[in-house]
Each structure stands twice: as C-alpha cells, then as structure tokens.
Scaffold this active site. Structure first.
Site, PDB file in Angstrom:
ATOM      1  N   HIS A 345      33.363  69.644  81.855  1.00  0.00           N
ATOM      2  CA  HIS A 345      32.522  69.670  80.628  1.00  0.00           C
ATOM      3  C   HIS A 345      32.363  71.029  80.122  1.00  0.00           C
ATOM      4  O   HIS A 345      31.614  71.807  79.857  1.00  0.00           O
ATOM      5  CB  HIS A 345      31.134  69.291  81.147  1.00  0.00           C
ATOM      6  CG  HIS A 345      30.640  67.816  81.347  1.00  0.00           C
ATOM      7  ND1 HIS A 345      30.403  66.831  80.222  1.00  0.00           N
ATOM      8  CD2 HIS A 345      30.533  67.027  82.452  1.00  0.00           C
ATOM      9  CE1 HIS A 345      30.253  65.773  80.798  1.00  0.00           C
ATOM     10  NE2 HIS A 345      30.465  65.783  81.976  1.00  0.00           N
ATOM     11  N   ASP A 399      30.840  67.814  87.874  1.00  0.00           N
ATOM     12  CA  ASP A 399      30.659  66.407  87.787  1.00  0.00           C
ATOM     13  C   ASP A 399      31.579  65.891  86.537  1.00  0.00           C
ATOM     14  O   ASP A 399      32.064  66.310  85.749  1.00  0.00           O
ATOM     15  CB  ASP A 399      29.338  66.027  87.127  1.00  0.00           C
ATOM     16  CG  ASP A 399      28.769  66.596  85.949  1.00  0.00           C
ATOM     17  OD1 ASP A 399      29.196  67.699  85.555  1.00  0.00           O
ATOM     18  OD2 ASP A 399      28.145  66.079  84.923  1.00  0.00           O
ATOM     19  N   GLU A 400      31.642  64.525  86.810  1.00  0.00           N
ATOM     20  CA  GLU A 400      32.465  63.655  85.799  1.00  0.00           C
ATOM     21  C   GLU A 400      34.139  64.351  85.421  1.00  0.00           C
ATOM     22  O   GLU A 400      34.369  64.313  83.987  1.00  0.00           O
ATOM     23  CB  GLU A 400      31.665  63.337  84.550  1.00  0.00           C
ATOM     24  CG  GLU A 400      30.316  62.687  84.845  1.00  0.00           C
ATOM     25  CD  GLU A 400      29.565  62.417  83.892  1.00  0.00           C
ATOM     26  OE1 GLU A 400      28.753  61.489  83.739  1.00  0.00           O
ATOM     27  OE2 GLU A 400      29.473  63.067  82.669  1.00  0.00           O
ATOM     28  N   VAL A 401      34.802  64.727  86.283  1.00  0.00           N
ATOM     29  CA  VAL A 401      35.908  65.027  85.964  1.00  0.00           C
ATOM     30  C   VAL A 401      36.957  63.985  86.074  1.00  0.00           C
ATOM     31  O   VAL A 401      37.241  63.208  87.121  1.00  0.00           O
ATOM     32  CB  VAL A 401      36.228  66.105  87.103  1.00  0.00           C
ATOM     33  CG1 VAL A 401      37.832  66.723  86.993  1.00  0.00           C
ATOM     34  CG2 VAL A 401      35.466  67.271  87.254  1.00  0.00           C
ATOM     35  N   GLU A 450      29.858  65.270  92.811  1.00  0.00           N
ATOM     36  CA  GLU A 450      30.973  64.696  92.868  1.00  0.00           C
ATOM     37  C   GLU A 450      31.889  66.021  93.589  1.00  0.00           C
ATOM     38  O   GLU A 450      32.964  65.685  94.169  1.00  0.00           O
ATOM     39  CB  GLU A 450      31.639  64.790  91.365  1.00  0.00           C
ATOM     40  CG  GLU A 450      31.256  63.653  90.657  1.00  0.00           C
ATOM     41  CD  GLU A 450      29.904  63.704  89.861  1.00  0.00           C
ATOM     42  OE1 GLU A 450      29.604  63.028  88.749  1.00  0.00           O
ATOM     43  OE2 GLU A 450      29.202  64.417  90.291  1.00  0.00           O
TER      44      GLU A 450
END
Length: 616
Positions: A345, A399-401, A450
């Site tokens: 992000h 997160d959310e990679v 994560e």
C-alpha cells in the site's frame, strides 16, 4: 364559640397517633456488598472493644444481628458475616471490603439509576454510599507531583468540570478539594505495559484523594472524577451523588487502540485533536496513525523531503504538525503508533521516489529488487525513532500484497529467477529486510496478519501480529507463540458495509473468546480500524463515536462487564454528557440498536425525532 378539647381526650388522641406511627413505621435494612466502614463501630460499655452479634455463646444470624442493633443505642447497622455493630455515621464512611454492611433506615433502599455507575468505561471495582457530596465554591485540585503531564491534566479537567459558576457553600459540609498523589512523577512517554491504575476516594465531606503509581494513572483517575461530578441547574452547585466512593481501577489490556486513516481522506489537526479527546475520555491509549497509503502521502519527513509531494492539494502535515499531535496525545496518555504500509500500500511513494517502484505503469508493491527501496525505508524509520514518536512499536503494514508488478516487470522477474525465488518468497525476503531495519533502530515491528501467513514460525518472534481476518487465524497466531492485537474485521472494522454495524456489535466482541488461559498474556489488546473510504471531515466523529467508546470499555473493564442492556443507559449518558460537551460531534445510539445488521448508518442519519440526546 371555639370548642376546646378536654384534656383526657387530648391524651387519648396522642396515644392513638403514636400507635398509628408505630404500626406504619418500618425498619429497612439497606445492603452494601463488598463494603465496610472500618473503625466506625459501637463499643462495649465505652471500652475499645467493638460490639458484635457474633460471639461464641450466641447463635449468629442476620436476624439476630438486626435484633441486637435495634436494642443498642447508637447502632446504625452491622457487617456480615463478622457481625460487628456499626455506628450511625457508618453510611458516610463506606469503603471497599470483603464483607457486606447492613444499614438501618426508615424507608426502602432505592434501586440504582439505570446508568449506574455513571463512569465509562466501567471501573475494575468500586463501592459507594447514598449521600450527596456538594463541592464547595472553594473546591480546588492540588498535587505535590512535579509532573507537567499532571499539571496540564489538572488544568484541563478543572476547565471541563467547572463549565458553569459554582454557587456551592464556601465552607462547612462538602468537598473542599481533590488531592492528587503520584508515586513516580516521571513524564516519560507511555509505552506498552505502562501502569495506568489509580485509586480514587471521594468522601461526603472533606478532601477527595486520587493516588496513582504513574502520571498516566493520574490522568485516568481525573477522567473518572470528572464524570462523577454533576451540575445542578436549579441550585447552581456541583455535586457527586452516591457518595462516599471508593474506586480501584486498572485496565484489562495495555493496548487499547484506534486506527485513523488520513491518506484516503485528509483530516486537519483540529479533527485529530478532537478524536484524541474522545479517546482520552474513553480511556483508549493507542492512536494508530495510518498516515500514508496508495492514495496520498501527506506527512513531511525531513530525511526524505520528496515524500509529501504525493499529498492532496493543501492537505499536508508538517513536521511541526506531527510533533504537535504527538505532544497532544502524550499529555493524554495516548501513544502514537506510526505506520508505513509496505510493500503493498505504498504507490504514493512513487511520486517523490519513482526508483522504489517497479515501473511507471506498475507501481505496487514496492521494488523488492532495488536496495534504494530499503534505504528509503531505513531513512523513514530512523526519523520516526529519533525525532517523531517515542513509541517503541512501529507498524510496518504488510497486508494485501499482490505480486503482479513483480512478476511482470522484467528486471524484477530476472532478479527473482537469479535467486531461485517465487514472488511469495520475495515477500518473505522483503519482510525480513524491513525487520532488520526496525530492530536496528531498537523498535519492535507490528505487521498485519499476512506477514504471519507468509512466514509462519519463520517470522521473528519479536514481531507483534495484527490480526484483522478470521478469528481462527488469531488463535493460530497465538499457537505459534506470537504476541497479537485483534481488529476483528467483522466487528471492529469501520469501512464499507461495516459502517452500518451498531455499537452493540462492537461491544459484544469478546477479545479472549476461545483463547486458553495459558495464552491470554500473548494478547496485547485490540483496536478499532477506521478506514477513510467512508469518512472525511463532515462525518468522521459520528462514525467513530460512540462505537469506539464501546470498544474502550471492552478493553478496559473486567470481562464480566459484558451486558449491552446494562451498558446502554451508561453509554448514552457518556455520549451525551461527556463526549458532546467536549465538542465531539457524536452519533446517537438510536432506538433500534437491537437490530445491528439492519440498523441505520449511524453517522449520517438524523435523530429519530425531537427530544433529548440521552433518549435517542
């Protein structure tokens, strides 16, 4: 002519009247559990020995103690099971004890008000009486502490308490002041594990006392005292009901957080200050600042001055702004946790430093194959550690990679191939490089869950795992031996569909549900995460409060304080009488808070009708 009653008839009427009084007069025994009035006893024949209805040669029952008290001059009650007979002033001197005290009165004991105790969050333990303690017009808060934090806190809370003129008596029976005593007056910023406990004693008359081991415990105690003081609009006097009070309080968890996102929508400092005021009132102590994301990087870093070129127009935080926020928070016992949400992000980083991104057309995640990426991260972390925040934790995201830009960018794909790495391997490598940077600065990393999903037990055990996904993962993280913070997305997230969840959903989330007792110490606490897709300056305060305050009680108060029915009137009073009077634009609790999944979007709806805040 006026008729005069004969003397014998007068006497007869007097006797009948006395009989009527005797028939209708009743004795009522008020019960005060876990309370006693030590040293306010009736003594045997003027000796120093306390009279007791429980002796070796008599049967000891509550009934026998009641009978003895009625026969004894100066008896106002007794304690149980010891049976020590108490003086008539006992009710004015109740304090915490292991016994129950029975007080003789001539009318029934009234039930406590629905918003009792009028303290949010609920204290760990307390006892109280039935009297009203009036604050004298000369009431002052004093301290022997040399702490600037305590001095500023006293100044702040006196202004909050005395919003109107005090027409209380200048002398006589009443509270003359509050004496604040702090064992350690160090103003060292709060950290994980800082003692925030306090003891607050409020008599019916005389001086109230607040004792705390640290300056931050004193701040929590001042908050509680301020909530107990009420203003009488007719008498123009301040008072404390249900005195005397004896409160022993301490938080259940040392990490009680709120995450605020200023990257998706910018929030100027005055809004952040009001959020911090609401956190202080709710006894929350971690402001997790998600200050950057893909959308913008509004924060000035002197070590990397190009970073905030990715801000929105006229929407920046100078280095002085950041220092002001940290100072404001610290004075309120709130830690500022900075986050760099890398590598997934951080597209905004590419504006000022295109070299740390895969390519001009593929921006995220950050370039794992370029040492310039880690050099920049090191500069930012170093500045946080040296001159921005004194917090020993730093949030490094994770997160959310998504790996598309790594595998589709030729240079990075070649780098992966040369090292025989998959993209998921590269994510693990990225995390480990970042952790080396953090540990070298004597900080402790927090990562979204994560990071654990990728590395599992290869993740450095010093890392704190921030779980926002399934509760099953929370337990698995604990099973692997990691310390953890819970932000259950289904109950403690404020984004997307979650903004419609009612406060009761937040309150019903028990953080230790299903956690074995042997692992409870691994749970540092919890946090509400407010992502700014759904708020800006126009609605942020109503989105957060009172729901964040509900979580404040869940993280501060004992586990057995868990009834939404009992909490509702207390939270309504806190919302209307505390938060709103501190200038926070809170939402109403709403009348349909029993249907959380179908309730209104609380922070944008109008009141259900005309009426008092506390009824809505």
């Amino acid at each position: 002519a006026k008729r005069v009653m004969a003397p014998h008839r007068v006497a007869r009427v007097a006797v009948l009247a006395a009989l009527v009084v005797a028939v209708h007069a009743e004795d009522y025994w008020w019960q005060f559990k876990n309370s006693d009035c030590a040293y306010h006893d009736v003594h045997v024949n003027g000796s120093s020995k306390a009279l007791s209805c429980c002796t070796d040669d008599t049967e000891c029952t509550i009934a026998s103690c009641e009978a003895l008290c009625k026969q004894t001059k100066g008896c106002g009650g007794f304690n149980w099971p010891h049976g020590v007979v108490k003086a008539t002033d006992c009710v004015d001197h109740l304090s915490k004890s292991s016994v129950t005290t029975y007080i003789l009165e001539d009318h029934p004991q009234p039930p406590p008000p629905s918003n009792f105790p009028p303290i949010w969050p609920h204290p760990k333990s307390f006892t109280n009486g039935t009297k009203t303690a009036v604050l004298l017009s000369t009431f002052t808060v004093t301290t022997t502490s040399t702490s600037n934090t305590v001095a500023k806190g006293i100044e702040r809370y006196q202004a909050r308490i005395f919003r109107q003129r005090n027409s209380g008596p200048s002398s006589g029976t009443g509270l003359s002041g509050l004496a604040v005593t702090v064992k350690d007056s160090s103003d060292a910023p709060p950290q994980q594990g800082t003692d925030e406990s306090y003891t607050l004693t409020i008599p019916v008359s005389g001086k109230a006392t607040l004792d705390a081991p640290t300056v931050y415990g004193a701040i929590r105690g001042l908050e509680t005292f301020s909530q107990l003081v009420a203003y009488g609009w007719e008498t123009r006097q301040y008072s404390v009901d249900a005195a005397p009070w004896s409160i022993e309080d301490a938080p259940r968890f040392s990490y009680r957080g709120l995450m605020v996102d200023t990257a998706r929508h910018y929030l100027p400092l005055p809004f952040l200050f009001r959020i911090l005021d609401g956190m202080e009132a709710s006894k929350l102590n971690v402001f997790h600042w998600h200050h950057e994301d893909d959308q913008s990087f509004p924060t000035e870093f002197l070590s990397a001055p190009k970073m905030w070129t990715a801000s929105y127009p006229n929407a920046r935080f100078t280095a002085e702004d950041v220092q002001a926020l940290v100072k404001y928070a610290t004075l309120r016992g709130i830690r500022v946790l900075m986050e760099f949400d890398v590598p997934g992000h951080a597209s905004s980083w590419c504006v000022g430093h295109p070299e740390v991104c895969p390519s001009p057309s593929c921006l995220s995640p950050l370039n794992v194959a370029n040492n310039a990426t880690f050099d920049l991260i090191d500069k930012l972390v170093a500045e946080v550690a040296s001159s921005i925040s004194t917090e020993k934790f730093i949030h490094m995201g994770g997160d959310e990679v998504r790996y598309d830009c790594w595998t589709s960018t030729p240079e990075i794909a070649q780098w992966l191939q040369e090292r025989n790495m998959t993209a998921t391997d590269a994510f693990g490598y990225f995390l480990q490089r970042v952790h080396e940077i953090v540990f070298a600065r004597n900080l402790v990393p927090i990562n979204w869950v994560e990071a654990w999903e990728r590395l599992h037990t290869k993740l450095d055990k010093r890392t704190v795992v921030h779980v926002w996904k399934a509760r099953s993962e929370f337990q698995q993280v604990l099973d692997d031996g990691y310390s953890a913070i819970l932000s259950d997305w289904s109950q403690w997230y404020l984004t997307g569909p979650h903004v419609t969840l009612n406060w009761t959903v937040f309150y019903d989330n028990e953080i230790l549900e299903g956690v074995p007792a042997s692992q409870e110490q691994q749970v540092l606490g919890g946090e509400v995460c407010a992502w700014a897709e759904s708020y800006a300056t126009g609605n942020v305060e109503g989105l957060l409060f009172p729901r964040v305050a509900a979580v404040g009680e869940k993280l501060w108060s004992p586990r057995n304080v868990n009834s939404t029915e009992a909490a509702r009137p207390r939270l309504a009073a806190f919302n209307c009488n505390v938060l709103r009077f501190r200038g926070i634009s809170t939402a109403n609790l709403q009348s349909n808070d029993n249907t959380p999944q179908q309730g209104p979007v609380l922070f944008v709806t109008s009141p259900p009708g005309i009426g008092a805040c506390i009824d809505q």
